[in-house]
Design a protein around this motif. Sequence first.
Motif, PDB file in Angstrom:
ATOM      1  N   MET A  11       0.819  -1.201   0.000  1.00  0.00           N
ATOM      2  CA  MET A  11       0.000   0.000   0.000  1.00  0.00           C
ATOM      3  C   MET A  11       0.854   1.253   0.000  1.00  0.00           C
ATOM      4  N   VAL A  12       1.998   1.202   0.690  1.00  0.00           N
ATOM      5  CA  VAL A  12       2.912   2.351   0.699  1.00  0.00           C
ATOM      6  C   VAL A  12       3.538   2.553  -0.672  1.00  0.00           C
ATOM      7  N   LEU A  13       3.915   1.456  -1.328  1.00  0.00           N
ATOM      8  CA  LEU A  13       4.559   1.536  -2.640  1.00  0.00           C
ATOM      9  C   LEU A  13       3.563   1.860  -3.753  1.00  0.00           C
ATOM     10  N   ASN A  14       2.267   1.530  -3.533  1.00  0.00           N
ATOM     11  CA  ASN A  14       1.250   1.762  -4.564  1.00  0.00           C
ATOM     12  C   ASN A  14       0.065   2.534  -3.956  1.00  0.00           C
ATOM     13  N   PRO A  15       0.265   3.797  -3.632  1.00  0.00           N
ATOM     14  CA  PRO A  15      -0.794   4.558  -2.965  1.00  0.00           C
ATOM     15  C   PRO A  15      -2.052   4.715  -3.811  1.00  0.00           C
ATOM     16  N   THR A  16      -1.902   4.846  -5.125  1.00  0.00           N
ATOM     17  CA  THR A  16      -3.075   5.038  -5.980  1.00  0.00           C
ATOM     18  C   THR A  16      -3.944   3.785  -6.008  1.00  0.00           C
ATOM     19  N   LEU A  17      -3.292   2.627  -6.188  1.00  0.00           N
ATOM     20  CA  LEU A  17      -4.041   1.368  -6.191  1.00  0.00           C
ATOM     21  C   LEU A  17      -4.668   1.077  -4.824  1.00  0.00           C
ATOM     22  N   ALA A  18      -3.939   1.418  -3.769  1.00  0.00           N
ATOM     23  CA  ALA A  18      -4.461   1.207  -2.421  1.00  0.00           C
ATOM     24  C   ALA A  18      -5.708   2.061  -2.179  1.00  0.00           C
ATOM     25  N   SER A  19      -5.646   3.308  -2.656  1.00  0.00           N
ATOM     26  CA  SER A  19      -6.798   4.200  -2.507  1.00  0.00           C
ATOM     27  C   SER A  19      -7.998   3.669  -3.285  1.00  0.00           C
ATOM     28  N   THR A  25     -13.823  -1.275  -1.784  1.00  0.00           N
ATOM     29  CA  THR A  25     -14.233  -1.997  -0.570  1.00  0.00           C
ATOM     30  C   THR A  25     -15.410  -1.311   0.098  1.00  0.00           C
ATOM     31  N   TRP A  26     -15.328   0.022   0.267  1.00  0.00           N
ATOM     32  CA  TRP A  26     -16.423   0.775   0.858  1.00  0.00           C
ATOM     33  C   TRP A  26     -17.678   0.701  -0.016  1.00  0.00           C
ATOM     34  N   LEU A  27     -17.466   0.758  -1.354  1.00  0.00           N
ATOM     35  CA  LEU A  27     -18.594   0.697  -2.277  1.00  0.00           C
ATOM     36  C   LEU A  27     -19.343  -0.629  -2.139  1.00  0.00           C
ATOM     37  N   ILE A  28     -18.594  -1.720  -2.092  1.00  0.00           N
ATOM     38  CA  ILE A  28     -19.206  -3.053  -1.937  1.00  0.00           C
ATOM     39  C   ILE A  28     -19.918  -3.162  -0.585  1.00  0.00           C
ATOM     40  N   ILE A  67     -22.521   8.705  -3.538  1.00  0.00           N
ATOM     41  CA  ILE A  67     -22.076   9.991  -4.088  1.00  0.00           C
ATOM     42  C   ILE A  67     -21.053  10.645  -3.170  1.00  0.00           C
ATOM     43  N   ILE A  68     -21.357  10.621  -1.851  1.00  0.00           N
ATOM     44  CA  ILE A  68     -20.414  11.212  -0.880  1.00  0.00           C
ATOM     45  C   ILE A  68     -19.079  10.474  -0.916  1.00  0.00           C
ATOM     46  N   LEU A  69     -19.138   9.146  -1.008  1.00  0.00           N
ATOM     47  CA  LEU A  69     -17.919   8.341  -1.075  1.00  0.00           C
ATOM     48  C   LEU A  69     -17.102   8.680  -2.314  1.00  0.00           C
ATOM     49  N   THR A  70     -17.773   8.808  -3.455  1.00  0.00           N
ATOM     50  CA  THR A  70     -17.072   9.094  -4.704  1.00  0.00           C
ATOM     51  C   THR A  70     -16.421  10.467  -4.665  1.00  0.00           C
ATOM     52  N   VAL A  71     -17.188  11.466  -4.162  1.00  0.00           N
ATOM     53  CA  VAL A  71     -16.623  12.818  -4.059  1.00  0.00           C
ATOM     54  C   VAL A  71     -15.431  12.836  -3.114  1.00  0.00           C
ATOM     55  N   PHE A  74     -12.314  11.242  -4.900  1.00  0.00           N
ATOM     56  CA  PHE A  74     -11.668  12.062  -5.923  1.00  0.00           C
ATOM     57  C   PHE A  74     -11.088  13.354  -5.374  1.00  0.00           C
ATOM     58  N   THR A  75     -11.509  13.750  -4.165  1.00  0.00           N
ATOM     59  CA  THR A  75     -10.921  14.943  -3.543  1.00  0.00           C
ATOM     60  C   THR A  75      -9.819  14.573  -2.569  1.00  0.00           C
ATOM     61  N   GLY A  76      -9.581  13.273  -2.447  1.00  0.00           N
ATOM     62  CA  GLY A  76      -8.493  12.822  -1.578  1.00  0.00           C
ATOM     63  C   GLY A  76      -8.830  12.808  -0.109  1.00  0.00           C
ATOM     64  N   SER A  77     -10.139  12.714   0.264  1.00  0.00           N
ATOM     65  CA  SER A  77     -10.536  12.765   1.678  1.00  0.00           C
ATOM     66  C   SER A  77     -11.215  11.476   2.124  1.00  0.00           C
ATOM     67  N   VAL A  78     -10.806  10.336   1.538  1.00  0.00           N
ATOM     68  CA  VAL A  78     -11.396   9.058   1.911  1.00  0.00           C
ATOM     69  C   VAL A  78     -11.150   8.747   3.386  1.00  0.00           C
ATOM     70  N   LYS A  79     -10.067   9.233   3.923  1.00  0.00           N
ATOM     71  CA  LYS A  79      -9.753   8.957   5.327  1.00  0.00           C
ATOM     72  C   LYS A  79     -10.790   9.566   6.274  1.00  0.00           C
ATOM     73  N   ASP A  80     -11.550  10.551   5.783  1.00  0.00           N
ATOM     74  CA  ASP A  80     -12.584  11.176   6.613  1.00  0.00           C
ATOM     75  C   ASP A  80     -13.964  10.587   6.323  1.00  0.00           C
ATOM     76  N   PHE A  81     -13.966   9.359   5.866  1.00  0.00           N
ATOM     77  CA  PHE A  81     -15.231   8.745   5.466  1.00  0.00           C
ATOM     78  C   PHE A  81     -16.154   8.462   6.659  1.00  0.00           C
ATOM     79  N   THR A  82     -15.598   8.568   7.854  1.00  0.00           N
ATOM     80  CA  THR A  82     -16.452   8.403   9.040  1.00  0.00           C
ATOM     81  C   THR A  82     -17.579   9.435   9.062  1.00  0.00           C
TER      82      THR A  82
END
Length: 308
Positions: A11-19, A25-28, A67-71, A74-82
């Motif tokens: 995940m560290v070596l492939n941040p884009t794929l990890a994201s 995972t969240w979508l499923i 929609i919230i998850l997708t936005v 793409f804005t780089g704020s998946v870590k705040d998905f809580t």
Amino acid sequence: MQFLESVKEWMVLNPTLASALKYVTWLILIILTISFLRKLLKRKLPDTSVRYKSQKAIEIVGYVLIIILTVSYFTGSVKDFTLAIGLLTAGITITLQELILSIAGSFYIFIVKVYQPGDRIEINGIKGDVIDIDSIYTTMMEIGEWVSSDNYSGRIVKLSNAFVFKGPIYNYSQDFPFVWDEINFPIRYGSDLDLAKSIVISTTAEILSEYLTQSRLNWKKVVSKYYIEDAKVEPTLAITMTDNWMQFNVRYIVDYRQRRSTKNLLNERIGKAILATDNKVTLASATIEIIKIPDLNLTAQGSTVEDS
């Protein structure tokens, strides 16, 4: 442990794929959760209209969350998905507030013992006997509507348990399974008043004697349990003078299940006793007395005929 370390390193070596993997995972997870809730509502809600609206509401909440998850992705704020999880919870609470109130109402009914199967109640303007209580609905056998008195209409009614929080509940059975009822007898002026009173009081007391002992005991329990004045459970008679007759009003206590049959028996017995008095006591009726017939003037072919 080695596997987890390898995953972290990848995940560290492939941040884009990890994201992207986190996003999928969240979508499923959201799709599976929405699917599970729709199936659960389909099984638990027997009412077609409520079931349809609840399933549609769950779908809308799911779309909004995706929609919230997708936005966020793409804005780089998946870590705040809580935050999105919190919004989902709030959305479900608002959308399914009726269902949540119904479930809370079922607990309230059982814990406080508002009513139970077998009780006769009136709630939300509907009167009937409770035949079942589940986690969402109270099922009643309806009384009244197009049928007079306290007879079954034949319809089975399902009411949301949420109604226990929304209005008064009238219970005919709890604590005191008796109700006061009354009946009026129009007695003609000139009748033997003492004889009429004797007939009405003695007949009523005779028919209702079986209720008096039990009703006294139950009423004493009600008085000791609640802040309420003591009341007389014996039959009482009040006489009112009207323009046409003396109105005898009999007030009595009766089992709530026998109200109609008891009124019928009182009418029958007292009516027969009055007829047996050989006109010493007479039931009155509304009458019209014609004092004078006016003169009639009839005109035929230009001539006038007077009748006097």
